[in-house]
Design an enzyme around this catalytic site. Structure first.
Site, PDB file in Angstrom:
ATOM      1  N   LYS A  14       3.983  13.638 -25.657  1.00  6.30           N
ATOM      2  CA  LYS A  14       3.913  12.441 -24.807  1.00  6.30           C
ATOM      3  C   LYS A  14       4.462  11.243 -25.564  1.00  6.30           C
ATOM      4  O   LYS A  14       5.246  10.454 -25.040  1.00  6.30           O
ATOM      5  CB  LYS A  14       2.453  12.133 -24.450  1.00  6.30           C
ATOM      6  CG  LYS A  14       1.807  13.056 -23.448  1.00  6.30           C
ATOM      7  CD  LYS A  14       0.435  12.471 -23.112  1.00  6.30           C
ATOM      8  CE  LYS A  14      -0.367  13.347 -22.198  1.00  6.30           C
ATOM      9  NZ  LYS A  14      -1.706  12.821 -21.950  1.00  6.30           N
ATOM     10  N   HIS A  51       4.726  45.536  -9.714  1.00  6.31           N
ATOM     11  CA  HIS A  51       6.150  45.879  -9.696  1.00  6.31           C
ATOM     12  C   HIS A  51       6.943  45.018 -10.666  1.00  6.31           C
ATOM     13  O   HIS A  51       8.165  44.919 -10.567  1.00  6.31           O
ATOM     14  CB  HIS A  51       6.682  45.734  -8.263  1.00  6.31           C
ATOM     15  CG  HIS A  51       5.923  46.578  -7.293  1.00  6.31           C
ATOM     16  ND1 HIS A  51       6.290  47.855  -6.960  1.00  6.31           N
ATOM     17  CD2 HIS A  51       4.752  46.343  -6.639  1.00  6.31           C
ATOM     18  CE1 HIS A  51       5.406  48.363  -6.112  1.00  6.31           C
ATOM     19  NE2 HIS A  51       4.456  47.462  -5.911  1.00  6.31           N
ATOM     20  N   GLU A  60      -5.928  24.986 -22.665  1.00  4.24           N
ATOM     21  CA  GLU A  60      -6.027  23.649 -23.253  1.00  4.24           C
ATOM     22  C   GLU A  60      -7.387  23.474 -23.945  1.00  4.24           C
ATOM     23  O   GLU A  60      -7.512  22.733 -24.913  1.00  4.24           O
ATOM     24  CB  GLU A  60      -5.848  22.582 -22.163  1.00  4.24           C
ATOM     25  CG  GLU A  60      -5.047  21.390 -22.635  1.00  4.24           C
ATOM     26  CD  GLU A  60      -4.598  20.469 -21.501  1.00  4.24           C
ATOM     27  OE1 GLU A  60      -3.386  20.248 -21.397  1.00  4.24           O
ATOM     28  OE2 GLU A  60      -5.441  19.971 -20.757  1.00  4.24           O
TER      29      GLU A  60
HETATM   30  O1  PA5 Z   1      -7.248  18.345 -18.900  1.00  6.46           O
HETATM   31  C1  PA5 Z   1      -6.697  17.314 -19.219  1.00  6.46           C
HETATM   32  O2  PA5 Z   1      -7.296  16.388 -19.780  1.00  6.46           O
HETATM   33  C2  PA5 Z   1      -5.238  17.080 -18.880  1.00  6.46           C
HETATM   34  O3  PA5 Z   1      -4.628  18.201 -18.340  1.00  6.46           O
HETATM   35  C3  PA5 Z   1      -5.094  15.919 -17.898  1.00  6.46           C
HETATM   36  O4  PA5 Z   1      -5.748  16.228 -16.711  1.00  6.46           O
HETATM   37  C4  PA5 Z   1      -3.634  15.595 -17.610  1.00  6.46           C
HETATM   38  O5  PA5 Z   1      -2.949  15.368 -18.803  1.00  6.46           O
HETATM   39  C5  PA5 Z   1      -3.528  14.367 -16.721  1.00  6.46           C
HETATM   40  O6  PA5 Z   1      -4.201  13.294 -17.293  1.00  6.46           O
HETATM   41  P1  PA5 Z   1      -4.598  12.005 -16.500  1.00  6.46           P
HETATM   42  O7  PA5 Z   1      -5.568  12.372 -15.430  1.00  6.46           O
HETATM   43  O8  PA5 Z   1      -5.192  11.097 -17.510  1.00  6.46           O
HETATM   44  O9  PA5 Z   1      -3.334  11.445 -15.915  1.00  6.46           O
END
Ligand code: PA5
Length: 470
Positions: A439, A325, A296
């Site tokens: 989203k 394996h 990410e």
């Molecule tokens: O790294 C990130 O920003 C995301 O993976 C968030 O942690 C994830 O989308 C969850 O978001 P939030 O804590 O706002 O619910």
């Protein structure tokens, strides 16, 4: 005394091991060092102006004290702790728990556990959540739900929360909700903050400026860890030590910088698949946490100046010896487009001896009297040898042992390496704009107000989509 610091061993990534076409020459590593040193200098300067806030977490004594105080107050009588969250609000909790508490922790009798049973619900699978709520039914009163969402708006966490809140209200009464709910969210903003304030839930803060995947060393990861007996001071001690070394401009003394340098250099040479392969079940979920951090943070289609680019190493998790394996055939004979990062444990918390038995055939003699720890590490060495023989570059992050200190080091090692790699790639590692569209479309499909345009776009796309089904 044996070193308690992680070691990054990259001998098997060098040209001397895997050949010049696939390995790095020491001169190449040397030549890359000035760019890495200036990335470090930049990061350290930016820290002065409040950026890279995750690096300050290990020194935030007030935050740690608040978490410990909350744990002390909320622990009595709690038999189950359920974390409601997803992504960066769940993966750290899972990985700390599996690295630092015994396997099968939840199945142990209460006296043998460091705290309540821990369940981390990092999805909205109806069968999984339905089953969990059934399981918790008889002890709902003794269950604390820690709702974690920085934004407070994530659909998965919000729906988990609404289900749990309704269940608690029906079974225990609306007035009792605050006893069983604790929210970890932004100290000032977001829907969860509003709800928590309105309904009187206790809260812990997600520190401003710390993004989800960099937040494991805040209340996000530390509350559940401390509730379950993990010594968060030691975890932070390890992270602090690694953060200190991550500020060191001499790359040969800075494992995070060396890691970023090597993985960046391999990416540039076309090795864009980064495989993390722990030879330890305890570290398997840590590799999952890393997968999110690396993917990410570094997968971006714009550089930090907003110009188009395509950057993104693909992180892959494999488990030693299990995946020998399953994956190693591909890793040795498939495309040579991967770098392997093994996680090795020098001394396991415990070991199990393979018994001797004279009645067994000679073919099994080599196993008798050895230990599973020995076997696992021999498999790691053997697999590395085999990969090197196929000219696949490998490196090893060596844990002297798995402890709070070394896990804290590991977390900070990768977080700092991610920031440095972000600079080397010229991208912003802290945003995730591409996650938003999926989203938004989900909101549109569920009829959220304000997403009518997205819904129309979706209908048009569905209308035009060819039929291709069997
Ligand atoms: O790294 C990130 O920003 C995301 O993976 C968030 O942690 C994830 O989308 C969850 O978001 P939030 O804590 O706002 O619910």
């Amino acid at each position: 005394m044996a070193s308690r610091f992680l070691e990054l061993d990259y001998a098997s990534a060098l040209a001397s091991a895997v050949g010049a076409a696939h390995g790095l020459e020491p001169a190449e590593i040397q030549a890359a060092q000035p760019a890495v040193a200036s990335a470090i200098e930049r990061i350290e300067n930016e820290r002065g102006s409040g950026q890279h806030r995750y690096r300050d977490l290990p020194d935030d004594k007030a935050m740690i004290a608040e978490i410990k105080k909350t744990v002390k107050r909320r622990s009595p009588g709690v038999e189950n702790l359920v974390v409601l969250g997803i992504g960066g609000s769940a993966l750290g909790n899972i990985s700390l728990q599996s690295a630092l508490n015994p396997p099968y922790y939840n199945l142990l009798p209460a006296a043998k556990r460091g705290g309540p049973r821990l369940f981390v619900v990092d999805n909205v699978d109806p069968v999984q959540i339905g089953a969990l709520l059934d399981l918790l039914g008889p002890s709902l009163k003794k269950t604390l739900f820690n709702v974690i969402s920085k934004s407070g708006e994530t659909a998965e966490t919000a729906s988990q929360f609404l289900i749990v809140r309704d269940l608690l209200a029906r079974k225990l009464g609306k007035k009792k909700l605050a006893r069983n709910i604790l929210c970890t969210t932004d100290p000032a903003e977001g829907v969860l903050r509003q709800v928590a304030d309105a309904e009187g839930y206790e809260t812990l803060p997600v520190p401003p400026g710390v993004g989800g995947r960099f937040s494991v060393l805040s209340a996000v990861g530390l509350f559940s860890a401390a509730m379950c007996g993990i010594r968060v001071d030691r975890l932070m001690q390890g992270a602090r030590a690694m953060s200190k070394s991550a500020a060191e401009k001499r790359v040969e003394r800075n494992p995070a910088a060396m890691l970023a340098l090597l993985l960046h250099a391999f990416y540039v040479r076309g090795k864009r698949m980064h495989v993390m392969m722990p030879y330890s079940h305890q570290l398997n979920d840590m590799a999952d946490w890393w997968r999110q951090l690396w993917a990410e943070s570094l997968g971006k289609d714009q550089n930090e100046h907003g110009q188009p680019t395509t950057i993104g190493p693909t992180p892959i998790r494999a488990l030693g010896a299990t995946d020998q394996h399953s994956q190693v055939q591909l890793y040795r004979e498939g495309p040579n487009d991967k770098v392997f990062v093994f996680l090795e444990v020098v001394k396991f918390d415990r070991d199990v001896k393979v018994p001797k038995d004279k009645a067994m055939p000679d073919a099994l003699k080599y196993l008798q009297g050895t230990t599973l720890g020995n076997l696992l590490n021999a498999e790691k060495a053997g697999t590395e040898f085999a990969l090197v023989k196929s000219r696949r570059p490998c490196m090893t992050i060596r844990f002297p042992a798995i402890s709070e200190e070394t896990v804290g080091q590991f977390i900070m090692l990768w977080e700092a390496a991610t920031s440095i790699a972000g600079c080397l790639f010229g991208i912003n590692p802290y945003d995730q704009p591409a996650v938003q569209l999926g989203k938004d479309m989900t909101y549109a499909l569920l009829g959220k107000k304000g997403y009518e345009q997205h819904a129309a776009e979706f209908r048009a796309y569905e209308g035009k989509r060819a039929k291709a089904r069997v």
